[in-house]
Write an enzyme that holds these catalytic residues in place. Structure first.
Site, mmCIF file in Angstrom:
data_model
loop_
_atom_site.group_PDB
_atom_site.id
_atom_site.type_symbol
_atom_site.label_atom_id
_atom_site.label_comp_id
_atom_site.label_asym_id
_atom_site.label_seq_id
_atom_site.Cartn_x
_atom_site.Cartn_y
_atom_site.Cartn_z
ATOM 1 N N ASN A 9 30.124 41.634 47.945
ATOM 2 C CA ASN A 9 31.406 42.263 48.474
ATOM 3 C C ASN A 9 31.279 43.694 48.433
ATOM 4 O OD1 ASN A 9 33.954 42.866 48.536
ATOM 5 N ND2 ASN A 9 34.713 41.921 46.775
ATOM 6 N N LYS A 11 33.320 45.668 49.016
ATOM 7 C CA LYS A 11 34.751 46.421 48.855
ATOM 8 C C LYS A 11 35.011 47.408 49.783
ATOM 9 C CE LYS A 11 34.420 44.558 44.190
ATOM 10 N NZ LYS A 11 34.678 44.564 42.615
ATOM 11 N N HIS A 95 40.675 37.545 45.324
ATOM 12 C CA HIS A 95 40.069 38.774 44.435
ATOM 13 C C HIS A 95 40.867 39.224 43.525
ATOM 14 C CE1 HIS A 95 37.613 41.693 43.166
ATOM 15 N NE2 HIS A 95 36.388 41.219 43.798
ATOM 16 N N GLU A 97 41.059 41.875 42.584
ATOM 17 C CA GLU A 97 41.669 43.383 43.099
ATOM 18 C C GLU A 97 42.925 43.287 43.749
ATOM 19 O OE1 GLU A 97 37.907 44.959 44.354
ATOM 20 O OE2 GLU A 97 37.215 45.013 42.127
ATOM 21 N N GLU A 167 35.210 35.111 38.273
ATOM 22 C CA GLU A 167 35.212 36.489 37.847
ATOM 23 C C GLU A 167 36.212 36.969 36.779
ATOM 24 O OE1 GLU A 167 33.418 38.519 41.770
ATOM 25 O OE2 GLU A 167 35.450 38.657 41.698
ATOM 26 N N GLY A 173 32.807 45.333 37.382
ATOM 27 C CA GLY A 173 32.682 46.846 37.779
ATOM 28 C C GLY A 173 32.582 47.578 36.305
ATOM 29 N N SER A 213 29.867 42.376 37.291
ATOM 30 C CA SER A 213 28.624 43.193 36.565
ATOM 31 C C SER A 213 27.336 42.192 36.872
ATOM 32 C CB SER A 213 28.892 43.471 35.402
ATOM 33 O OG SER A 213 29.981 44.552 35.341
HETATM 34 O O1 LIG Z 1 33.600 40.753 44.200
HETATM 35 C C1 LIG Z 1 32.637 41.315 43.409
HETATM 36 C C2 LIG Z 1 33.188 41.533 42.012
HETATM 37 O O2 LIG Z 1 34.383 42.099 41.750
HETATM 38 C C3 LIG Z 1 31.988 41.845 40.963
HETATM 39 O O3 LIG Z 1 31.877 43.307 41.047
HETATM 40 P P1 LIG Z 1 30.780 44.263 40.375
HETATM 41 O O4 LIG Z 1 29.603 43.405 40.578
HETATM 42 O O5 LIG Z 1 30.932 45.427 40.727
HETATM 43 O O6 LIG Z 1 31.406 43.770 38.869
#
Ligand SMILES: O=C[C@H](O)COP(=O)(O)O
Length: 252
Positions: A9, A11, A95, A97, A167, A173, A213
């Site tokens: 992803n 983002k 998601h 976010e 998640e 993150g 992560s």
């Molecule tokens: O969509 C992916 C997740 O929000 C994980 O993000 P991350 O790998 O940066 O923790």
């Protein structure tokens, strides 16, 4: 046998030139395997460019969200038909976010899920608890509520087009991955709930991804858990070498 799904992803990252380069580098990093699939979710503005770069590969393209209607007065949204038009086959929905920053509710997410399925997209349906919820002992209650509400009205025959991504919000993150035991426990709970809502066969076939992560250093042990069928990767998916290593995880 569930095929692993390794999803990146992106983002809100990458201009057209950056996206083309990253997609090409990821394609180069993918080995020729038949036991796993790769999905990239770039921003809407570069979906067509990414789909073009990966068109002769098995890499699939997803949008990071999607509306439930095919067209209409929905400023700021894109439709499942538009996703397919630019070469996408899937959509991430729910998601954290979107839930936290943009206040998307379980009801809105459910509308998106049903719309995406109706128009033939694969849905990567995201769920996860916050740190407060985990520390308050509410993890399973929250997951159950998100799943029951998010998948309300989904017919059993539509479940083959759903992938769940667990998640934990506190792991996204932050560099704090859930331990393999914490992740496996949540995944086993989710699979049990899916069996209860639909039937055991549906639960046995449904892929449940872990996100939060995921890195080249922890992917192998996460993927060794019996109920973890893939990863939804954020930060580490922005670097082709890291994501390549994640895609090419070693079976333990
Ligand atoms: O969509 C992916 C997740 O929000 C994980 O993000 P991350 O790998 O940066 O923790």
């Amino acid at each position: 046998m569930r095929k692993a799904l390794m999803a990146g992803n992106w983002k809100m990252h990458n201009t057209t030139a950056e996206a083309r380069q990253l997609a090409a580098d990821v394609a180069k990093a993918c080995r020729d395997f038949d036991d796993r699939e790769v999905l990239l979710a770039p921003p809407y503005t570069v979906m067509a460019a990414v789909a073009d770069v990966v068109k002769n590969t098995t890499i699939q393209v997803a949008s990071q969200n999607v509306c439930w209607e095919d067209k209409g007065a929905f400023t700021g949204e894109i439709s499942p038909v538009m996703v397919k038009d630019v070469g996408g086959s899937a959509a991430i929905i729910g998601h954290s976010e979107r839930r936290q920053i943009f206040k998307e509710t379980d009801e809105l997410i459910n509308q998106r899920v049903r719309g995406a399925l109706k128009f033939g997209l694969t849905v990567v349906f995201c769920i996860g608890e916050t740190l407060d919820e985990r520390e308050g002992g509410k993890t399973f209650t929250i997951l159950e509520e998100q799943i029951r509400k998010g998948l309300a009205g989904v017919a059993p025959e539509q479940t083959k087009d759903i992938v769940i991504a667990y998640e934990p919000v506190w792991a996204i993150g932050t560099g704090k991955t859930a331990s393999k035991e914490q992740a496996q426990e949540a995944h086993a709970f989710i699979r049990g709930l899916i069996a209860d809502m639909f039937e055991k066969n549906v639960a046995d076939q449904m892929r449940i991804l872990y996100g939060g992560s995921v890195k080249s250093t922890n992917v192998d042990e996460l993927m060794a858990q019996p109920d973890i069928d893939g990863a939804l990767v954020g930060g580490a998916a922005l670097d082709a070498e890291s994501f390549g290593r994640i895609i090419n995880f070693q079976k333990m």
